[in-house]
Write a protein that holds these residues in place. Structure first.
Motif, PDB file in Angstrom:
ATOM      1  N   ARG A 103      -2.013   5.413   0.961  1.00  0.00           N
ATOM      2  CA  ARG A 103      -0.759   4.797   1.392  1.00  0.00           C
ATOM      3  C   ARG A 103       0.399   5.406   0.610  1.00  0.00           C
ATOM      4  NH1 ARG A 103      -1.687   1.271   5.148  1.00  0.00           N
ATOM      5  NH2 ARG A 103       0.494   0.688   5.327  1.00  0.00           N
ATOM      6  N   GLY A 146       4.840   3.197  14.628  1.00  0.00           N
ATOM      7  CA  GLY A 146       3.935   2.701  13.587  1.00  0.00           C
ATOM      8  C   GLY A 146       4.631   1.876  12.510  1.00  0.00           C
ATOM      9  N   SER A 147       3.965   1.812  11.366  1.00  0.00           N
ATOM     10  CA  SER A 147       4.439   0.957  10.274  1.00  0.00           C
ATOM     11  C   SER A 147       5.797   1.397   9.741  1.00  0.00           C
ATOM     12  CB  SER A 147       3.421   0.942   9.143  1.00  0.00           C
ATOM     13  OG  SER A 147       3.074   2.269   8.802  1.00  0.00           O
ATOM     14  N   ARG A 162       8.367  -0.282  11.771  1.00  0.00           N
ATOM     15  CA  ARG A 162       8.396  -1.710  11.472  1.00  0.00           C
ATOM     16  C   ARG A 162       8.956  -2.000  10.085  1.00  0.00           C
ATOM     17  NH1 ARG A 162       3.160  -1.320  12.809  1.00  0.00           N
ATOM     18  NH2 ARG A 162       2.429  -2.507  10.998  1.00  0.00           N
ATOM     19  N   THR A 186       4.854  -0.064   2.558  1.00  0.00           N
ATOM     20  CA  THR A 186       4.084   1.170   2.388  1.00  0.00           C
ATOM     21  C   THR A 186       3.599   1.604   3.762  1.00  0.00           C
ATOM     22  OG1 THR A 186       1.954   0.075   2.056  1.00  0.00           O
ATOM     23  CG2 THR A 186       3.260   0.544   0.071  1.00  0.00           C
ATOM     24  N   VAL A 187       3.322   2.901   3.888  1.00  0.00           N
ATOM     25  CA  VAL A 187       2.958   3.478   5.178  1.00  0.00           C
ATOM     26  C   VAL A 187       1.661   4.258   5.013  1.00  0.00           C
ATOM     27  CG1 VAL A 187       3.668   5.203   6.882  1.00  0.00           C
ATOM     28  CG2 VAL A 187       5.340   3.567   5.986  1.00  0.00           C
ATOM     29  N   GLY A 188       0.735   4.053   5.937  1.00  0.00           N
ATOM     30  CA  GLY A 188      -0.533   4.786   5.893  1.00  0.00           C
ATOM     31  C   GLY A 188      -0.353   6.172   6.456  1.00  0.00           C
ATOM     32  N   ASP A 189      -0.248   6.298   7.790  1.00  0.00           N
ATOM     33  CA  ASP A 189       0.034   7.618   8.344  1.00  0.00           C
ATOM     34  C   ASP A 189       1.307   7.539   9.185  1.00  0.00           C
ATOM     35  OD1 ASP A 189      -0.704   6.339  10.638  1.00  0.00           O
ATOM     36  OD2 ASP A 189      -2.292   7.735  11.188  1.00  0.00           O
ATOM     37  N   ASP A 238       3.341   8.121  12.589  1.00  0.00           N
ATOM     38  CA  ASP A 238       3.136   8.207  14.036  1.00  0.00           C
ATOM     39  C   ASP A 238       4.453   8.662  14.643  1.00  0.00           C
ATOM     40  OD1 ASP A 238       0.423   6.686  14.213  1.00  0.00           O
ATOM     41  OD2 ASP A 238       1.698   5.429  12.950  1.00  0.00           O
ATOM     42  N   TYR A 242       3.565   0.405  22.266  1.00  0.00           N
ATOM     43  CA  TYR A 242       2.161   0.419  21.846  1.00  0.00           C
ATOM     44  C   TYR A 242       1.999   0.969  20.433  1.00  0.00           C
ATOM     45  CZ  TYR A 242      -2.862   1.244  21.904  1.00  0.00           C
ATOM     46  OH  TYR A 242      -4.199   1.233  21.599  1.00  0.00           O
ATOM     47  N   PHE A 243       2.604   2.125  20.171  1.00  0.00           N
ATOM     48  CA  PHE A 243       2.349   2.787  18.887  1.00  0.00           C
ATOM     49  C   PHE A 243       3.218   2.252  17.748  1.00  0.00           C
ATOM     50  CE2 PHE A 243       0.607   5.929  21.891  1.00  0.00           C
ATOM     51  CZ  PHE A 243      -0.696   5.934  21.402  1.00  0.00           C
ATOM     52  N   THR A 244       4.183   1.399  18.077  1.00  0.00           N
ATOM     53  CA  THR A 244       4.903   0.733  16.993  1.00  0.00           C
ATOM     54  C   THR A 244       4.046  -0.396  16.421  1.00  0.00           C
ATOM     55  OG1 THR A 244       7.063   1.303  17.865  1.00  0.00           O
ATOM     56  CG2 THR A 244       6.986  -0.603  16.413  1.00  0.00           C
ATOM     57  N   GLY A 245       3.241  -1.006  17.282  1.00  0.00           N
ATOM     58  CA  GLY A 245       2.381  -2.074  16.781  1.00  0.00           C
ATOM     59  C   GLY A 245       3.166  -3.321  16.425  1.00  0.00           C
ATOM     60  N   SER A 246       2.702  -4.153  15.483  1.00  0.00           N
ATOM     61  CA  SER A 246       1.414  -3.956  14.850  1.00  0.00           C
ATOM     62  C   SER A 246       0.283  -4.215  15.841  1.00  0.00           C
ATOM     63  CB  SER A 246       1.260  -4.912  13.675  1.00  0.00           C
ATOM     64  OG  SER A 246       1.222  -6.241  14.172  1.00  0.00           O
ATOM     65  N   LYS A 247      -0.897  -3.924  15.418  1.00  0.00           N
ATOM     66  CA  LYS A 247      -2.053  -4.154  16.259  1.00  0.00           C
ATOM     67  C   LYS A 247      -2.121  -5.635  16.670  1.00  0.00           C
ATOM     68  CE  LYS A 247      -6.907  -2.935  16.200  1.00  0.00           C
ATOM     69  NZ  LYS A 247      -7.970  -2.240  15.470  1.00  0.00           N
ATOM     70  N   VAL A 254      -2.055  -7.099  20.478  1.00  0.00           N
ATOM     71  CA  VAL A 254      -3.146  -7.896  21.057  1.00  0.00           C
ATOM     72  C   VAL A 254      -2.568  -9.159  21.697  1.00  0.00           C
ATOM     73  CG1 VAL A 254      -5.170  -9.299  20.470  1.00  0.00           C
ATOM     74  CG2 VAL A 254      -4.954  -6.968  19.552  1.00  0.00           C
TER      75      VAL A 254
END
Ligand code: DGT
Ligand code: CA
Ligand code: CA
Ligand code: ZN
Length: 580
Positions: free
Chosen positions: A156, A186-187, A190, A194-197, A199, A263-268, A272
């Motif tokens: 991260r 992605g994150s 948002r 912290t950011v993982g990868d 997008d 979709y790719f902004t999320g969050s998951k 859902v």
């Protein structure tokens, strides 16, 4: 190569030289050069043509100049590459484990020829670390805990690092003629701390036919900082950067750009919940479109706005998309009007050259004025922070006068006299009450003895809150992201005390801290505690970090009314004396 990458290579070289048992003078020369370059306001890239200017930087001699030249001409440093070859790139991961320094790594390497995290964990579990010289069972236990912490944060990145990488990549992508819109999702979008990868979504005429996409993907693959391609498809390429950050770039046709953004902004979790809502309303929602279940015909997809509207929802800002009540609120039209950067009137946590800052009162005031602020507060450290040359009572009084004089000279911005006073281990403040009473703003912060029992830490903080001079508790949990956990205490008890005394809580915008986090901020608001968003500026370049604080505040659903430094100067000054 920018200064940060150069410094990174030099730091790594220093660490590996130390592991290699080279003399400390040589090790230090690499570390000093790395530090000098990291802090240099000009880019080496622009200086390198003029050796005199490079040699004028303290910490850089002829040998290091040769290294720099090599890095610019070859794109790498031979010594660095040789050391990586001798050991293994995984060696660099070991150095990120808390409390594991080059000397211990060297010890473990010489005994077992092990230099990766999994291997190290195995050794510790088998009791093979405790038998090494200067080690013991306690060291082994600590190491296992440190490996656990490392695993939690590995991979991260701080939001400012992620944002800087995204901006660089966007600049490169924008030079490709077939790309019209380039947006991070992605994150990062948002505003997560912290950011993982990364997008990155791209659309434009170059994303339409398979031939055009193939051309576009091969352009992306030539991005200079790209180190390794992980995967490549017809409309997507994933790769790793030199700093180990992973990036997904997706090419999208314009008609589904909004659906992909959503979709790719999320969050998951948000996606859902949104998809379930869509199904109930007779639609399917995916990264291509919102479509009718019956006819499979798309009803929305070009923009996010039309998707939320078709689902009977107000537009939900990305920062809120965590499935924490935002869909309900969007349906009932009760989403808050989130705070924006333009709402802020001042930044009231700043350090000057009098302690550990790099600028004068005047320089800070001018920079703040240029940003459009109406006020700032100068809040240098107190004496308990000896390494920062903190102020004692006597110096603090002289400093107040200096700030008042500066305020009289400088027009167009109010400069408040303040202090960031240490909260001592017993909860007393580090300066006398009558000195503190003369301050406009008193930020009380914990900077030492972090490992008290939770009950003791709670009492310590409550005592600081109850000191009548305290206006704000600074970076209230003490965490340093990806490095140091928050100290343990009862947040609810402290928030209750703060609400009763009308003491504010700081949201420290500095990306390493971002303390309070979004969840704590929501709790603070429930308790009726007001927030102050500050940068903790030690150099005028830090003032822009305020936007990470704003993002965090938005993630916590905060509005202008929740944040005290949106008030005009006089009302803000009263709020610092518990009147709001
Ligand atoms: P990160 O990268 O760990 O900081 O967090 P994100 O949120 O950027 O997560 P990432 O990169 O795995 O995926 C980006 C977005 O793509 C994510 O926020 C939502 C969407 N997404 C990924 N996988 C799934 C999935 O299995 N289902 C749904 N509904 N959405 C997904
Ligand atoms: Ca991501
Ligand atoms: Ca991703
Ligand atoms: Zn501090």
């Amino acid at each position: 190569m920018d200064n940060k990458s150069i410094a990174g290579i030099l730091y790594e070289t220093a660490d590996m030289l130390e592991i290699d048992g080279q003399d400390s003078f040589r090790v230090r020369s690499y570390r000093n050069a790395a530090q000098a370059i990291e802090n240099c306001p000009q880019q080496m890239q622009d200086l390198i043509a003029d050796p005199k200017q490079v040699l004028a930087i303290p910490g850089i001699g002829k040998g290091m100049l040769a290294n720099l030249n090599e890095m610019f001409s070859e794109g790498r440093l031979k010594l660095h590459a040789e050391l990586l070859d001798k050991y293994h790139p995984s060696m660099l991961q070991l150095l990120k484990i808390q409390g594991l320094g080059p000397k211990t790594i060297a010890l473990i390497w010489s005994a077992y020829k092990i230099c990766d995290v999994d291997g190290l964990e195995k050794l510790a579990r088998e009791g093979k670390i405790r038998i090494l010289p200067r080690m013991g069972e306690k060291h082994e236990q600590k190491l296992l805990k440190a490996i656990e912490d490392y695993r939690r944060i590995a991979g991260r990145f701080l939001i400012d690092t992620a944002e800087a990488e995204a901006t660089k990549l966007e600049e490169y992508l924008s030079k490709f003629p077939g790309f019209e819109k380039i947006t991070p999702a992605g994150s990062l979008r948002r505003g997560r701390e912290t950011v993982g990868d990364l997008d990155i979504l791209v659309t434009g005429p170059g994303c339409c036919s398979p031939e055009e996409r193939a051309q576009a993907v091969s352009y992306v693959a030539k991005y200079p900082p790209l180190m390794e391609i992980i995967g490549q498809g017809d409309n997507k390429i994933s790769f790793r950067l030199r700093n180990d950050m992973q990036v997904d770039v997706r090419l999208l046709p314009p008609e589904s750009f909004g659906a992909a953004m959503q979709y790719f902004t999320g969050s998951k979790a948000h996606n859902v919940a949104l998809r379930q809502r869509a199904l109930k309303m007779g639609y399917t929602l995916n990264e291509y479109s919102l479509a009718s279940l019956k006819t499979e015909k798309p009803v929305a997809g070009k923009t996010e706005e039309e998707i939320y509207a078709k689902l009977g929802l107000d537009y939900i800002p990305p920062e809120l998309r965590e499935n924490l009540g935002e869909i309900d609120a969007a349906e009932k039209h009760t989403l808050p009007t989130l705070i924006t950067q333009a709402d802020l009137q001042g930044d009231v946590h700043m350090h000057t050259v009098e302690t550990d800052g790099r600028n004068t009162i005047e320089e800070l005031a001018e920079a703040a004025k240029a940003r459009g602020y109406k006020y700032i507060a100068i809040t240098d450290h107190s004496k308990n922070l000896a390494f920062a040359n903190g102020l004692d009572d006597k110096r603090a009084l002289v400093h107040i006068q200096k700030i008042r004089d500066a305020n009289d000279r400088i027009h167009g911005i109010q400069v408040f006299a303040g202090i960031e006073v240490d909260i001592l281990p017993d909860g007393d403040l580090d300066l006398s009450d009558d000195v503190l009473a003369q301050m406009d703003v008193v930020i009380a912060s914990v900077h030492s003895v972090f490992n008290q029992e939770p009950a003791k830490m709670t009492d310590r903080l409550i005592k600081a809150v109850e000191n009548p001079n305290t206006s704000i508790i600074g970076h209230p949990t003490g965490r340093i992201q990806l490095r140091r956990d928050a100290y343990q205490f009862d947040m609810h008890a402290v928030l209750s005390a703060a609400a009763a005394r009308k003491v504010a809580m700081e949201l420290n915008a500095y990306p390493d801290r971002l303390d309070l986090n979004d969840i704590n901020l929501r709790h603070a608001k429930q308790h009726g505690v007001k927030i102050v968003i500050n940068t903790d500026t030690h150099h005028i370049s830090h003032m822009e970090k305020i936007r990470y604080g704003i993002l965090q505040a938005r993630r916590a659903w905060l509005t202008k009314a929740d944040v005290l430094n949106t008030l005009p100067a006089q009302r803000f000054a009263r709020a610092m004396k518990h009147e709001w």
